[in-house]
Design a protein around this motif. Sequence first.
Motif: not given
Length: 80
Positions: A31, A35, A49
Motif C-alpha cells: 500500500p 500511495c 504508511q
Amino acid sequence: MATSTTASQTELKQARVPISWRDQCSSLLIPLNVCRRDKLYLPWECETQRHAYEECQYKDYMRRMKALSKQKHSEAEDEE
C-alpha cells in the motif's frame, strides 16, 4: 502462510515488489508503493504508511539482533 505483516508471493508478484524487498514487512510495502505512485512520490504524502513500514522494519531489525545476541551468548557459554 502469509501473516498480518507478510504478503503472499502472489500478492508480491502482482505488486511487482522486488525479491530483495520481500521480508516480514512486505504487506505494508504494497500500500505504501501504491500511495507513492498515486501521489507522485511527494514527500509529505503517505507519511502514515511510510512510518508504519519503517517502524516494522525497525522492530524486525531489533528482533533479529536480539536473536543474534542470544545465539552468540549461548555459544560463548558452550565454549566455557
